[in-house]
Motif scaffolding. Structure first.
Motif, PDB file in Angstrom:
ATOM      1  N   LEU A   1       0.850  -1.189   0.000  1.00 60.05           N
ATOM      2  CA  LEU A   1       0.000   0.000   0.000  1.00 60.05           C
ATOM      3  C   LEU A   1       0.884   1.236   0.000  1.00 60.05           C
ATOM      4  CD1 LEU A   1      -2.896   1.007   0.059  1.00 60.05           C
ATOM      5  CD2 LEU A   1      -2.841   0.830   2.549  1.00 60.05           C
ATOM      6  N   ASP A   2       0.671   2.096  -0.973  1.00 55.91           N
ATOM      7  CA  ASP A   2       1.449   3.313  -1.173  1.00 55.91           C
ATOM      8  C   ASP A   2       0.465   4.479  -1.167  1.00 55.91           C
ATOM      9  OD1 ASP A   2       3.946   4.470  -1.612  1.00 55.91           O
ATOM     10  OD2 ASP A   2       3.765   4.373  -3.788  1.00 55.91           O
ATOM     11  N   ILE A   3       0.412   5.227  -0.071  1.00 52.70           N
ATOM     12  CA  ILE A   3      -0.569   6.299   0.089  1.00 52.70           C
ATOM     13  C   ILE A   3       0.103   7.653  -0.080  1.00 52.70           C
ATOM     14  CG2 ILE A   3      -2.138   7.439   1.714  1.00 52.70           C
ATOM     15  CD1 ILE A   3      -2.617   4.706   2.985  1.00 52.70           C
ATOM     16  N   HIS A   4      -0.508   8.504  -0.910  1.00 48.04           N
ATOM     17  CA  HIS A   4      -0.092   9.899  -1.045  1.00 48.04           C
ATOM     18  C   HIS A   4      -1.157  10.726  -0.337  1.00 48.04           C
ATOM     19  CE1 HIS A   4       3.265   9.540  -3.918  1.00 48.04           C
ATOM     20  NE2 HIS A   4       2.700   8.361  -4.091  1.00 48.04           N
ATOM     21  N   PHE A   5      -0.700  11.556   0.584  1.00 46.29           N
ATOM     22  CA  PHE A   5      -1.585  12.245   1.509  1.00 46.29           C
ATOM     23  C   PHE A   5      -1.283  13.738   1.454  1.00 46.29           C
ATOM     24  CE2 PHE A   5      -2.530  12.867   6.229  1.00 46.29           C
ATOM     25  CZ  PHE A   5      -3.901  12.762   6.077  1.00 46.29           C
ATOM     26  N   ILE A   6      -2.276  14.561   1.159  1.00 49.38           N
ATOM     27  CA  ILE A   6      -2.110  16.012   1.106  1.00 49.38           C
ATOM     28  C   ILE A   6      -2.803  16.594   2.331  1.00 49.38           C
ATOM     29  CG2 ILE A   6      -2.607  18.122  -0.177  1.00 49.38           C
ATOM     30  CD1 ILE A   6      -2.683  16.328  -2.714  1.00 49.38           C
ATOM     31  N   SER A   7      -2.009  17.252   3.210  1.00 47.47           N
ATOM     32  CA  SER A   7      -2.599  17.724   4.460  1.00 47.47           C
ATOM     33  C   SER A   7      -1.634  18.651   5.198  1.00 47.47           C
ATOM     34  CB  SER A   7      -2.917  16.526   5.356  1.00 47.47           C
ATOM     35  OG  SER A   7      -3.433  16.940   6.597  1.00 47.47           O
ATOM     36  N   ASP A   8      -2.184  19.397   6.164  1.00 49.94           N
ATOM     37  CA  ASP A   8      -1.340  20.132   7.106  1.00 49.94           C
ATOM     38  C   ASP A   8      -1.043  19.265   8.331  1.00 49.94           C
ATOM     39  OD1 ASP A   8      -3.707  20.169   8.555  1.00 49.94           O
ATOM     40  OD2 ASP A   8      -3.837  22.347   8.653  1.00 49.94           O
TER      41      ASP A   8
END
Length: 106
Positions: A22-29
């Protein structure tokens, strides 16, 4: 948002996934604002987060890529502390995590 349960959301997605890798790309502060933890009040220790939101055993096949949104209203110390607890949370459970700044905003 007045409610942003980041850990709950990520763990649910990890639990629901049936892939071996599982390779997760996460956009967040990365500012958790959920039912158990609110980083605006206090940043918990990674151990507290692990106790509440443990990763499944397949975590050693998990990579998290965080594309950071840095907010001008947050001090550099706060941003560093938040990144540190996220890093410790994942690495202590055998997962990989890396950070890259995506943008700086208000």
């Amino acid at each position: 948002s007045s409610y942003s349960p980041l850990f709950e959301t990520l763990i649910k997605n990890i639990d629901d996934n049936e892939s071996k890798i599982l390779d997760i790309h996460f956009i967040s502060d990365l500012m958790e604002n959920g039912r158990k933890f609110r980083f605006y009040d206090v940043i918990p220790m990674a151990e507290e987060l692990i106790k509440e939101y443990p990763l499944p055993k397949k975590a050693n096949e998990l990579s998290i890529h965080v594309h950071m949104i840095e907010r001008r209203k947050h001090s550099r110390e706060l941003i560093n502390a938040v990144q540190s607890v996220w890093k410790e949370y994942f690495t202590q459970q055998g997962a990989l995590i890396d950070f890259q700044r995506l943008l700086i905003t208000d």
